[in-house]
Structure formats: structure tokens, C-alpha cells
Design a protein around this motif. Structure first.
Motif, mmCIF file in Angstrom:
data_model
loop_
_atom_site.group_PDB
_atom_site.id
_atom_site.type_symbol
_atom_site.label_atom_id
_atom_site.label_comp_id
_atom_site.label_asym_id
_atom_site.label_seq_id
_atom_site.Cartn_x
_atom_site.Cartn_y
_atom_site.Cartn_z
ATOM 1 N N ALA A 32 0.835 -1.211 0.000
ATOM 2 C CA ALA A 32 0.000 0.000 0.000
ATOM 3 C C ALA A 32 0.865 1.255 0.000
ATOM 4 O O ALA A 32 0.578 2.212 -0.724
ATOM 5 C CB ALA A 32 -0.943 -0.002 1.197
ATOM 6 N N ARG A 33 1.943 1.252 0.790
ATOM 7 C CA ARG A 33 2.854 2.411 0.798
ATOM 8 C C ARG A 33 3.501 2.601 -0.575
ATOM 9 O O ARG A 33 3.630 3.720 -1.070
ATOM 10 C CB ARG A 33 3.934 2.237 1.872
ATOM 11 N N TYR A 34 3.897 1.491 -1.189
ATOM 12 C CA TYR A 34 4.520 1.556 -2.514
ATOM 13 C C TYR A 34 3.542 2.109 -3.545
ATOM 14 O O TYR A 34 3.877 3.001 -4.325
ATOM 15 C CB TYR A 34 5.006 0.159 -2.918
ATOM 16 N N LEU A 35 2.323 1.595 -3.529
ATOM 17 C CA LEU A 35 1.299 2.070 -4.461
ATOM 18 C C LEU A 35 0.997 3.545 -4.225
ATOM 19 O O LEU A 35 0.888 4.326 -5.178
ATOM 20 C CB LEU A 35 0.023 1.235 -4.331
ATOM 21 N N ARG A 40 1.217 9.033 -6.124
ATOM 22 C CA ARG A 40 1.546 10.440 -5.850
ATOM 23 C C ARG A 40 2.572 10.977 -6.847
ATOM 24 O O ARG A 40 2.487 12.132 -7.273
ATOM 25 C CB ARG A 40 2.043 10.597 -4.418
ATOM 26 N N GLU A 41 3.538 10.151 -7.221
ATOM 27 C CA GLU A 41 4.521 10.569 -8.228
ATOM 28 C C GLU A 41 3.829 10.891 -9.541
ATOM 29 O O GLU A 41 4.136 11.893 -10.191
ATOM 30 C CB GLU A 41 5.558 9.467 -8.452
ATOM 31 N N ILE A 42 2.906 10.033 -9.948
ATOM 32 C CA ILE A 42 2.197 10.238 -11.212
ATOM 33 C C ILE A 42 1.328 11.487 -11.136
ATOM 34 O O ILE A 42 1.320 12.311 -12.050
ATOM 35 C CB ILE A 42 1.365 8.988 -11.576
ATOM 36 N N ARG A 43 0.613 11.640 -10.028
ATOM 37 C CA ARG A 43 -0.251 12.815 -9.871
ATOM 38 C C ARG A 43 0.575 14.094 -9.869
ATOM 39 O O ARG A 43 0.202 15.092 -10.494
ATOM 40 C CB ARG A 43 -1.064 12.703 -8.586
ATOM 41 N N SER A 44 1.722 14.069 -9.193
ATOM 42 C CA SER A 44 2.534 15.287 -9.100
ATOM 43 C C SER A 44 3.185 15.655 -10.430
ATOM 44 O O SER A 44 3.564 16.805 -10.633
ATOM 45 C CB SER A 44 3.582 15.153 -8.008
ATOM 46 N N ALA A 58 -0.425 3.919 -12.524
ATOM 47 C CA ALA A 58 0.417 3.306 -11.502
ATOM 48 C C ALA A 58 0.428 1.798 -11.673
ATOM 49 O O ALA A 58 1.491 1.161 -11.589
ATOM 50 C CB ALA A 58 -0.075 3.686 -10.101
ATOM 51 N N ALA A 59 -0.729 1.215 -11.928
ATOM 52 C CA ALA A 59 -0.815 -0.239 -12.130
ATOM 53 C C ALA A 59 0.018 -0.660 -13.340
ATOM 54 O O ALA A 59 0.741 -1.672 -13.289
ATOM 55 C CB ALA A 59 -2.267 -0.672 -12.304
ATOM 56 N N LEU A 60 -0.065 0.095 -14.414
ATOM 57 C CA LEU A 60 0.726 -0.234 -15.606
ATOM 58 C C LEU A 60 2.225 -0.114 -15.328
ATOM 59 O O LEU A 60 3.013 -0.974 -15.735
ATOM 60 C CB LEU A 60 0.332 0.678 -16.771
ATOM 61 N N ASN A 61 2.622 0.950 -14.634
ATOM 62 C CA ASN A 61 4.039 1.134 -14.321
ATOM 63 C C ASN A 61 4.563 0.029 -13.416
ATOM 64 O O ASN A 61 5.651 -0.508 -13.638
ATOM 65 C CB ASN A 61 4.274 2.500 -13.662
ATOM 66 N N ILE A 62 3.795 -0.326 -12.396
ATOM 67 C CA ILE A 62 4.216 -1.378 -11.471
ATOM 68 C C ILE A 62 4.276 -2.723 -12.190
ATOM 69 O O ILE A 62 5.214 -3.502 -11.993
ATOM 70 C CB ILE A 62 3.283 -1.419 -10.249
ATOM 71 N N THR A 63 3.296 -2.991 -13.049
ATOM 72 C CA THR A 63 3.297 -4.239 -13.809
ATOM 73 C C THR A 63 4.504 -4.297 -14.733
ATOM 74 O O THR A 63 5.167 -5.339 -14.854
ATOM 75 C CB THR A 63 1.996 -4.382 -14.614
#
Length: 104
Positions: A32-35, A40-44, A58-63
């Protein structure tokens, strides 16, 4: 009030209660912290607007990260197997050319 085996996590300032076995609590909280950090990085960055779109990005980047690491681990495992095979061939060759196989 939280139920047994429920973990509360915060992602993008929202609270989520998630059923989770006690032995997985630490992993869930870390995920959860990682997500949250990735979202937040993407939003910023300002390039993606809307929580749903931020979540999908975020899901695409993490995948992508996961698949890249998986591919790299596969390549490393293949290299290690090849290295072991070569060592075994050297041992076999050394044993085959040993003039005194009984060890005397």
C-alpha cells in the motif's frame, strides 16, 4: 471499527479496509505504501488527471517493473544454469582424464 484480519491502509488520502491474514499484514502495508508513493509521483507529474487514471497508470508502471524484473531474473537463472553445466563438463572431463581413478 476494524474486523479481525482486516488491515486499514491509506492510499492517496483515502482509507481502505482490506481483509488480510495476520502473517501477510506487513506485506500488504508495504504494498500500500509503494502504491501510494507511485500514485503520488504520477499525480505530481501533472500529466495524468483523475484518481482512476492515476491508479491505472500506476498499475501499468508497477506491472511493467514486475515483468522487467521477472525477465531479468529468468535471464540470470539461464546464465547460472549454463555456468553450472560448463562446470560439470569440466569436472567430468577432469575425472575422465585422471590417470589414477582409484585415488591411490
Amino acid at each position: 471499527m476494524t474486523q479481525p484480519n482486516t488491515v486499514t491502509v491509506h492510499i492517496m488520502d483515502k482509507e481502505y479496509c482490506i481483509a488480510c491474514p495476520p502473517e501477510e499484514r506487513s506485506n500488504l502495508e508495504g504494498a500500500a505504501r509503494y502504491l501510494d508513493r507511485k500514485m503520488r509521483e504520477i499525480r505530481s507529474s501533472g500529466k495524468v488527471i483523475g484518481a482512476d487514471r492515476v491508479a491505472v497508470m500506476a498499475a501499468l508502471n508497477i506491472t511493467h517493473e514486475l515483468l522487467h524484473k521477472h525477465d531479468r531474473l529468468d535471464a540470470e537463472a539461464s546464465s547460472a544454469r549454463e555456468h553450472v553445466r560448463m562446470l560439470l563438463e569440466r569436472v567430468d572431463s577432469a575425472l575422465a582424464t585422471d590417470p589414477n581413478p582409484s585415488g591411490n
